[in-house]
Design an enzyme around this catalytic site. Structure first.
Site, short mmCIF file in Angstrom:
data_model
loop_
_atom_site.label_atom_id
_atom_site.label_comp_id
_atom_site.label_asym_id
_atom_site.label_seq_id
_atom_site.Cartn_x
_atom_site.Cartn_y
_atom_site.Cartn_z
CG ASP A 54 1.10 -7.86 3.74
OD1 ASP A 54 0.87 -7.36 2.63
OD2 ASP A 54 2.25 -8.09 4.18
CG ASP B 121 0.41 -5.32 -1.11
OD1 ASP B 121 0.70 -4.15 -0.83
OD2 ASP B 121 1.23 -6.24 -1.09
CD GLU B 122 1.82 -3.63 3.96
OE1 GLU B 122 1.98 -3.30 5.14
OE2 GLU B 122 2.65 -3.41 3.06
#
Lengths: 362, 366
Positions: free
Chosen positions: A10, A105-106
């Site tokens: 993350d 973003d993960e």
């Protein structure tokens, strides 16, 4: 069955971090990416400096401004973030093909089969974070565990720029002390419902039988039952099909009039149906999202008997769903329509409407 | 500015133009109508920047000037007043007062100078035609227009004038409706325009079923229609309409002539069990027999037989039943003629007493 090794990566305050990287003068300052303070938009991401002021994502930008007038408010540059996201993704692919992106973003990585670092997922995660930093000058946090649920919880433990491991031996004990609100898949509403039934931690959840959970949570009962025992069998899915298609709009001003709302819903439905048609998909579930002027947000949904992409049907269903809201009584700030349970329409293959014009010439 | 007017004299023009007022406007002024007064007439204008509608009442007015008033509110107020009421309107600054009997309304106004007008239209060609003729031409074709197709030029009705003929053509890419009428016009080279969907709807609402003439002005970017007390202007869709002549099949092939009403009823009956979305039905032609079949996703079936005069090839072909019903509804003729070459070619539908119209429907592969 062999224990899996899952890493959840993350990025730390991703949008804000990209902005701070590209605008060094903003380093160390509260940066708020999202709507402008004078707009009706919301905070998408904010830097850790901004979080100290109590700002968090999904808060209205005007409220964020009240909390921190000196903050740097920036409009999102999604295409830039997407580019960074691709860089990060390419780092993941250097390690394994089993990558499931959750958002820009993960991502989950299944590193069970890797021999690198003698198979130490902890060291692999550290190496991935180091590579991401070398490539993008951005920091990431990682959670390492034996399933997706725990890996995701773990990545939050040592944020920013840290990582955390939950081993199979620790799993159950870890979950037992965890407040239910921290469980992935438990939102505010479910949390409240759990609290009402005196379920505050994983341990409380574990004390309930599957039947008891079933009465309370229906379909989700099995998932809660499993995660209370630190179990989550969901695999890392590399190429997920789109789960839903939707469109939403924050209104220029709060609207109370039901007819106006219906009109907007109709426009949103049209947009959704156009996207469905472009993708040659049909849907079986229709979701309505309403955010009232006081930011209370509700969703209502209905399942259909058959797959459909019929605009009029969707709109009529939405009008029925409106009755389950306070629309007409309480001013509305945001409206959203989405459809899920997507599938290719099986019937479409058996009916082919021929065209008058060949697609080239016209 | 202060004037009085009979309820009906305000209501009628408002109702004529209200269709142009979008429910959800982009500009505040577009929620309003422009009211212009001079000594002997009152003009009301509404626009959505795409179409503009003007309605005129000729009568002596006791004031001159221009104001804009909220269209829907004004209309609702007029509607709600008793018949034959006298309405007094006075404007003071940015407020207007509407008073009738013992009811009084204060409305916000916007300056007339804020009211957008469409660009000046430069006439390229003009002709006149009885309203009823234009109306019939449009009614018989407009139903085939596309809705929100990415081929934006299909989301409208094509009018073509030339050689003393006015043609209307609409198509959504699956079916096409063509209709022509002779007109008194000497243009030799033909001129084509595409009127957007919304404009077509509003123009149809204006056209009366009467022999009163309407003047049609074609510009490069606009079409304007003038009647004695109304004017309609619409921007045109800027695009090349597909070559309709290429897709209207020759009048040869397996020909079925059948009573219109009988076919309509048989189709409607069959359609009950057709797939709700695709509306596909199967047409099976054999010696003196027409069979219609439908099957829905629950595997329920409809079978309908109609005796006909038919000595062509046996044929089995699928169609969207709605397309056929819509064509049958355009005419009051007793009989319809269908020409079908084969299961992959388009079907031509015509009414023998109304050869000016041609309907082309592409089959469905079932």
């Amino acid at each position: 069955m062999q224990r899996r090794k899952i890493i959840h990566i993350d990025m730390d305050a991703f949008f804000a971090a990209v902005e701070q990287r590209d605008n060094p003068q903003w380093k160390g300052k509260p940066v708020i990416v999202g709507g402008m303070p004078d707009s009706r938009g919301v905070v998408a991401t904010c830097s850790y400096e901004a979080r100290k002021f109590g700002i968090h994502s999904a808060m209205s930008s005007s409220r964020a401004y009240k909390l921190c007038p000196q903050g740097v408010f920036v409009k999102p540059r999604i295409s830039d973030y997407q580019q960074v996201s691709r860089q990060i993704h390419s780092v993941f692919l250097q390690y394994t093909d089993l990558v499931e992106p959750l958002s820009l973003d993960e991502a989950y990585l299944d590193v069970s089969q890797l021999e690198l670092f003698k198979g130490s997922a902890t060291l692999i995660a550290e190496d991935i974070r180091k590579k991401i930093f070398q490539k993008t000058a951005l920091t990431a946090s990682a959670g390492i565990s034996y399933n997706k649920f725990l890996a995701k919880v773990a990545s939050d433990m040592n944020k920013p720029n840290g990582q955390f491991v939950i081993t199979p031996e620790q799993g159950e004990a870890f979950v037992a002390q965890l407040p239910v609100g921290k469980f992935y898949g438990v939102g505010k509403v479910t949390e409240k419902k759990m609290h009402e039934h005196k379920i505050f931690t994983g341990a409380d959840l574990k004390n309930k039988s599957l039947q008891q959970l079933g009465r309370l949570f229906g379909k989700s009962a099995q998932y809660y039952f499993d995660i209370a025992r630190g179990e989550d069998h969901r695999p890392v899915v590399t190429q997920r099909a789109r789960k839903s298609i939707g469109s939403e709009t924050t209104l220029q001003s709060d609207i109370k009039d039901e007819n106006e709302i219906k009109h907007i819903l109709q426009l949103l439905t049209e947009e959704v149906c156009v996207s469905l048609r472009k993708k040659q998909l049909c849907a079986k579930t229709i979701n309505l999202k309403v955010k009232y002027h006081d930011f209370e947000q509700i969703t209502r949904q209905t399942g259909l008997d058959n797959y459909s992409c019929d605009e009029r049907l969707f709109f009529n269903v939405l009008c029925l769903l409106l009755k389950k809201t306070q629309i007409g009584k309480k001013p509305v700030r945001l409206l959203g329509v989405s459809v899920s349970d997507l599938g290719a329409d099986v019937l479409s293959s058996s009916f082919v409407q021929l065209s008058l014009f060949d697609d080239k010439g016209d | 500015m202060k004037f009085k007017i009979l309820r009906e004299d305000l209501l009628t023009p408002l109702q004529h133009v209200i269709g142009a007022v979008e429910k959800r406007q982009t500009l505040p002024a577009l929620a309003n109508v422009l009211i212009k007064l001079n000594e002997n007439q009152l003009t009301i204008t509404a626009t959505d920047l795409e179409i503009e509608m003007v309605s005129v009442i000729r009568q002596m007015m006791d004031a001159t000037g221009e104001i804009t008033l909220p269209a829907r509110k004004l209309l609702d107020i007029c509607k709600s007043l008793p018949d034959e009421s006298m309405i007094n309107i006075s404007v003071d600054g940015d407020k207007a007062t509407i008073q009738s009997g013992r009811s009084r309304f204060t409305l916000a106004t916007l300056p007339a100078s804020d009211f957008p007008s469409l660009d000046e239209i430069s006439s390229v060609h003009e002709f006149t035609i009885p309203q009823a003729t234009l109306r019939s031409l449009m009614e018989k074709t407009a139903f085939s227009m596309a809705q929100q197709d990415v081929r934006y030029y299909l989301n409208g009705l094509m009018l073509e004038v030339g050689g003393g003929i006015l043609r209307a053509v609409a198509t959504d890419g699956h079916r096409l409706a063509y209709c022509e009428k002779n007109i008194d016009d000497d243009l030799i080279d033909s001129k084509q325009v595409i009127i957007p969907r919304k404009g077509v709807g509003e123009l149809l609402r204006l056209l009366a079923d009467s022999d009163d003439e309407i003047k049609v002005i074609l510009g490069n970017n606009h079409i304007q229609c003038e009647m004695s007390d109304q004017r309609f202007t619409s921007k045109l869709i800027d695009g090349r309409f597909p070559d309709y002549t290429r897709v209207i099949p020759a009048e040869e092939g397996n020909t079925v002539i059948i009573e219109r009403e009988m076919l309509k009823q048989a189709l409607a009956r069959t359609s009950i069990l057709s797939n709700e979305k695709y509306r596909g039905i199967r047409i099976i032609l054999g010696p003196n027999l027409l069979k219609l079949q439908a099957q829905n996703p629950d595997q329920e079936e409809a079978d309908v037989e109609v005796e006909i005069d038919y000595d062509g090839h046996p044929l089995e072909v699928g169609f969207n039943v709605n397309y056929m019903l819509e064509v049958l509804n355009t005419s009051k003729n007793d009989v319809v003629r269908m020409i079908i070459k084969d299961a992959n070619s388009s079907c031509l539908m015509q009414f023998p007493d109304d050869e000016e119209c041609k309907y082309v429907i592409m089959p469905m592969r079932l």
